[in-house]
Design an enzyme around this catalytic site. Structure first.
Site, PDB file in Angstrom:
ATOM      1  N   HIS A  97       0.855  -1.191   0.000  1.00  0.00           N
ATOM      2  CA  HIS A  97       0.000   0.000   0.000  1.00  0.00           C
ATOM      3  C   HIS A  97       0.890   1.239   0.000  1.00  0.00           C
ATOM      4  O   HIS A  97       1.971   1.237   0.590  1.00  0.00           O
ATOM      5  CB  HIS A  97      -0.918   0.005   1.230  1.00  0.00           C
ATOM      6  CG  HIS A  97      -1.922   1.110   1.176  1.00  0.00           C
ATOM      7  ND1 HIS A  97      -1.612   2.389   1.570  1.00  0.00           N
ATOM      8  CD2 HIS A  97      -3.195   1.153   0.724  1.00  0.00           C
ATOM      9  CE1 HIS A  97      -2.674   3.167   1.363  1.00  0.00           C
ATOM     10  NE2 HIS A  97      -3.648   2.439   0.860  1.00  0.00           N
ATOM     11  N   GLU A 169      -3.816   1.998  -7.333  1.00  0.00           N
ATOM     12  CA  GLU A 169      -4.205   3.106  -6.475  1.00  0.00           C
ATOM     13  C   GLU A 169      -3.260   4.274  -6.731  1.00  0.00           C
ATOM     14  O   GLU A 169      -2.166   4.325  -6.149  1.00  0.00           O
ATOM     15  CB  GLU A 169      -4.117   2.691  -5.009  1.00  0.00           C
ATOM     16  CG  GLU A 169      -5.013   1.519  -4.659  1.00  0.00           C
ATOM     17  CD  GLU A 169      -5.364   1.515  -3.174  1.00  0.00           C
ATOM     18  OE1 GLU A 169      -6.535   1.733  -2.861  1.00  0.00           O
ATOM     19  OE2 GLU A 169      -4.466   1.338  -2.342  1.00  0.00           O
TER      20      GLU A 169
HETATM   21  P1  PGA Z   1      -9.447   6.234   0.393  1.00  0.00           P
HETATM   22  O1  PGA Z   1      -8.337   5.135   0.666  1.00  0.00           O
HETATM   23  O2  PGA Z   1     -10.598   5.559  -0.285  1.00  0.00           O
HETATM   24  O3  PGA Z   1      -9.820   6.737   1.754  1.00  0.00           O
HETATM   25  O4  PGA Z   1      -8.817   7.288  -0.480  1.00  0.00           O
HETATM   26  C1  PGA Z   1      -8.012   4.238  -0.350  1.00  0.00           C
HETATM   27  C2  PGA Z   1      -6.813   3.407   0.020  1.00  0.00           C
HETATM   28  O5  PGA Z   1      -5.876   3.910   0.647  1.00  0.00           O
HETATM   29  O6  PGA Z   1      -6.780   2.214  -0.327  1.00  0.00           O
END
Ligand code: PGA
Length: 257
Positions: A97, A169
Site C-alpha cells: 500500500h 491506487e
Molecule cells: P481512500 O483510501 O478511499 O480513503 O482514499 C483508499 C486506500 O488507501 O486504499
C-alpha cells in the site's frame, strides 16, 4: 463490467477491536443479501484479526492482513510473519500500500519477497501499485506502473499468479488530500495494466483481478466499476462508514439483479 467483482476495504489504523466487531456484525448480515457475484473482503488491523476472522467464519467475507514480513520467523521486532497469519487462517494479504511505501520505505523488491512468502502460505496477495503526483506530472505513470508490476511479480509463475490480485491506487488520489481520478484516466491505466499482465502471463494475465482504489466514494464508484478492466474497488473512507458502504453495496447489488 465483470461478472464477478471484488469489493473491500482496508481499515488502515482506524478501528479498535470493539468498533471493528460492530462493523463486521453489520457486514455479516448485509453479506447475506448481497449477490454472490460480489466478493467481499475486509482488512482489519493485526490486533483485530483473530476475533474478526472468527466472527466471519460462517460468512463469505474474506479477511486479509495489512502487512506481513517475508521471513518465517526471526529477530524482526514489530513484524508479523506468514506462519503467524497462516495460523489465524486469513485469506488475503495486502502488500505495498502506498502508505507502507511512503512512511516505511517499502520497495518493490521487498514486496516481491512478501508476495512469494504469501503465496507459499496459501494467501491471496493483493498487490498495491500506483504512481505518485510527481511521476504523473512527469508523464512517466505507465513506466512506473510497468516497473512496479514487473518487480512485485518477479518469478511468480503463471500457476501462482492465478491467486494474485492487483490494486491500482494512484497515490495522488488516496486519502484526505487525495483528488479523485477521472474515470477516463482510470480506464486508460487499467487497460494498460491489463496489457502488461497479458504480456507477462498470457491468457492467465487476462483473468487477474484488477481493483481500483483512491477516494472511491458514493458519487464516483459507479463510474469506476463500469470500466471494462476494473474488476473491483478497494475503498477506504467511504467503506469505513457502514451507512455509506451499505449504499454502495446495495447499488452494486442492483447491477446483478
Ligand atoms: P481512500 O483510501 O478511499 O480513503 O482514499 C483508499 C486506500 O488507501 O486504499
Amino acid at each position: 463490467m465483470s461478472n464477478k467483482i471484488w469489493i473491500g476495504t482496508n481499515w488502515k489504523m482506524t478501528k479498535t477491536l470493539k468498533e471493528g466487531l460492530a462493523y463486521t456484525e453489520e457486514l455479516n448480515e448485509l453479506s447475506k443479501k448481497v449477490s454472490s457475484n460480489i466478493e467481499l473482503f475486509i482488512i482489519p488491523s493485526h490486533t483485530a484479526l483473530i476475533p474478526i476472522h472468527e466472527l466471519t467464519s460462517k460468512s463469505r467475507i474474506h479477511i486479509g492482513a495489512q502487512n506481513m514480513h517475508w521471513e518465517e520467523e526471526g529477530a524482526y521486532t514489530g513484524e508479523v510473519s506468514p506462519r503467524m497469519l497462516e495460523e489465524i487462517g486469513i485469506d488475503m494479504i495486502e502488500l505495498g500500500h502506498s502508505e507502507r511505501r511512503q512512511y516505511y520505505n517499502e520497495n518493490d523488491r521487498e514486496i516481491n519477497k512478501k508476495v512469494h512468502a504469501g503465496l507459499s502460505h496459501g494467501f491471496t496477495p493483493l498487490v498495491c501499485i500506483g504512481e505518485n503526483l510527481e511521476q504523473k506530472n512527469n508523464n512517466i505513470s505507465k513506466e512506473v506502473l510497468a516497473a512496479q508490476l514487473k518487480v512485485c511479480l518477479k518469478d511468480v509463475t503463471k500457476e501462482e499468479v492465478t491467486k494474485v490480485m492487483v490494486a491500482y491506487e494512484p497515490v495522488w488520489a488516496i486519502g484526505e488530500n487525495g483528488i479523485p481520478a477521472d474515470a477516463t484516466y482510470v480506464a486508460e491505466a487499467h487497460a494498460f495494466l491489463r496489457q502488461q499482465l497479458v504480456e507477462l502471463y498470457g491468457e492467465t494475465g487476462a483473468k487477474i483481478p484488477l481493483l481500483f482504489g483512491g477516494s472511491v466514494n458514493l458519487e464516483n464508484f459507479m463510474e469506476y466499476i463500469k470500466i471494462e478492466d476494473v474488476n473491483g474497488l478497494f475503498i477506504g473512507r467511504a467503506a469505513w462508514n457502514m451507512d455509506s458502504f451499505k449504499q454502495i453495496l446495495h447499488r452494486l447489488d442492483d447491477l446483478f439483479a
